[in-house]
Design an enzyme around this catalytic site. Structure first.
Site, PDB file in Angstrom:
ATOM      1  N   GLU A  49       0.607  -1.198   0.018  1.00 14.71           N
ATOM      2  CA  GLU A  49       0.128  -0.022  -0.126  1.00 14.71           C
ATOM      3  C   GLU A  49       0.772   1.227   0.044  1.00 14.71           C
ATOM      4  O   GLU A  49       0.335   2.378   0.712  1.00 14.71           O
ATOM      5  CB  GLU A  49      -1.062  -0.004   1.162  1.00 14.71           C
ATOM      6  CG  GLU A  49      -2.443  -0.826   0.758  1.00 14.71           C
ATOM      7  CD  GLU A  49      -3.395  -0.606   1.752  1.00 14.71           C
ATOM      8  OE1 GLU A  49      -3.438   0.367   2.361  1.00 14.71           O
ATOM      9  OE2 GLU A  49      -4.340  -1.574   1.859  1.00 14.71           O
ATOM     10  N   HIS A 272      -2.264  -0.865   9.969  1.00  7.36           N
ATOM     11  CA  HIS A 272      -1.751  -2.291  10.273  1.00  7.36           C
ATOM     12  C   HIS A 272      -0.540  -2.334  11.010  1.00  7.36           C
ATOM     13  O   HIS A 272       0.120  -1.173  11.196  1.00  7.36           O
ATOM     14  CB  HIS A 272      -1.388  -3.048   8.938  1.00  7.36           C
ATOM     15  CG  HIS A 272      -2.608  -3.209   7.899  1.00  7.36           C
ATOM     16  ND1 HIS A 272      -2.747  -4.472   7.530  1.00  7.36           N
ATOM     17  CD2 HIS A 272      -3.442  -2.384   7.444  1.00  7.36           C
ATOM     18  CE1 HIS A 272      -3.995  -4.588   6.762  1.00  7.36           C
ATOM     19  NE2 HIS A 272      -4.280  -3.424   6.697  1.00  7.36           N
TER      20      HIS A 272
END
Length: 422
Positions: A49, A272
């Protein structure tokens, strides 16, 4: 290679949540991530990402002294978001874009526009060949009504096949990434059973981090309860997986996760949690029959996963064909309407109405045609994955019935594969 060969490998993995204009505190988080990676000096840092190539270039420059080799995997319209930073020279780089990546008309999800992929880098470390893979699979937007389930299973199978067919010359295989699957989910089981990869969280000798190894936790300020769904205490969807071929032994000495905050600053790197693994590779003389003790059980687990995957892909195929048929009828209806409008336009009374409806009707035909073609392609891609799984299932079942030894997750098969390459 010396019999007392030993290699320590420190690995970092993080889904960075680096989305231009949407992610909070991007610049600050990228700066702190770069500082942390420089301070820790891992052998490999694998990131997902990173959807801003400008941010990748910033990290590449910032980390250039500590990690002289870096690569950004480009695909799709937005990009795969995958990148790697290595202290060691990268010998080879390969990228594979998944055939199925969601639906283009679900533009608010964005997976189709990213072109989710798996990246492979080959490293030579003291005579040892390491294949390191980084990937990011399709997101799960709803646990209860997961319309992308078949796509994620197909991606997991495609990933497993890619690893299986590209790792035959490797001594050690490493996979890091955001799989968007829980440990017991079908795709995760299929991947591990077919490749023989082991989960660092399960295998590690020393774990420190969030409870149950969760990589999305409620105490992270960037995570909402809606993100966690029916799992209020967190989910584990990011992984470090590994294996070694016969002749080598690999173990995970330590595994750490961040716990909702930067270890030095206090605020999170991302929504995350980061994974930090220390792996130890040693030379191990081949045993006479290193796999016979667990061969039957492992084949049974593989067969079970293959059968379930075949069933789920079959459901996905039926759904794709249903949507293709629906939009095929809509396209035919639109074409019929265009013919009718042509007839009406030839007359005087309804010409203005026909001209007014012409453009929307053309749009209807083109839109329905595009969706029809997409779902036809989706059905064929799912059929291809199902056919591959059926072939492996048939061969594995025959092997089990004959009492033969291991499937590709076992070391003797890998030795045979390596012998064929020589």
């Amino acid at each position: 290679m010396k019999h007392n060969f030993s290699l320590r490998l420190r690995v970092f993995n993080l889904n960075c949540w680096d989305i231009p204009y949407l992610s909070k505190h991007r610049a600050d988080r990228m700066k702190r991530l770069g500082d942390f990676l420089n301070l820790e000096s891992f052998d490999l840092a694998l990131l997902e990402e990173v959807w801003s190539e400008q941010d990748f270039q910033y990290l590449k420059q910032k980390l250039s002294l500590t990690y002289p080799d870096a690569h950004y995997f480009r695909s799709g319209i937005i990009g795969s978001g995958l990148c790697v930073f290595s202290r060691h020279p990268i010998q080879e780089i390969v990228q594979h874009v998944y055939t199925l990546n969601g639906y283009p008309y679900k533009f608010y999800h964005g997976d189709w526009f990213c072109g989710k992929a798996v990246g492979l880098l080959v490293l030579h470390l003291s005579g040892l060949v390491l294949n390191a893979y980084v990937t990011h699979l399709h997101a799960e937007y709803s646990r209860q009504k997961d319309i992308y389930f078949a796509h994620r299973v197909a991606q997991a199978w495609e990933l497993a096949q890619f690893i299986h067919h590209t790792s035959k010359k490797a001594n050690v295989v490493l996979l890091c990434g955001d799989l968007n699957m829980h440990p017991k989910d079908l795709g995760c089981c299929l991947l591990k059973e077919w490749t023989g990869l082991r989960d660092a969280f399960v295998e590690t000798e020393d774990f420190k981090g969030s409870e149950d190894g969760c990589t999305m936790v409620p105490k992270n300020c960037y995570v909402s309860q809606q993100d966690l769904g029916p799992f209020p205490f967190g989910v584990r969807i990011d992984y470090v997986l590994y294996k070694a071929v016969s002749g080598f032994h690999i173990c995970c000495k330590t595994l750490k996760t961040t716990t909702g905050c930067d270890p030095h600053n206090g605020t999170p790197f991302s929504d995350h949690e980061a994974l930090m693994a220390t792996l130890c590779v040693k030379h191990s003389p081949p045993q006479e029959d290193p796999c016979s003790a667990h061969g039957s059980a492992e084949r049974s687990a593989l067969i079970s996963a293959l059968r379930e995957a075949r069933t789920e892909l079959g459901r996905g195929i039926a759904q794709a064909r249903w949507w293709a048929a629906l939009f095929g009828y809509v396209m035919i209806l639109g074409l019929s309407l265009l013919v009718l409008l042509c007839v009406l336009a030839a007359g005087e009374e309804a010409r203005e109405v026909a001209i007014m409806l012409w453009t929307p009707s053309v749009g209807l035909v083109l839109g329905a045609g595009a969706v029809y073609l997409f779902h036809k392609q989706e059905a064929k891609s799912l059929c291809r994955a199902q056919a591959e799984i059926q072939h492996v299932l048939t061969r594995t079942t025959e092997t089990q019935d004959l009492g033969s030894e291991p499937h590709p997750t076992h070391c003797r098969q890998q030795e045979a594969d390596r012998a064929e390459e020589k």
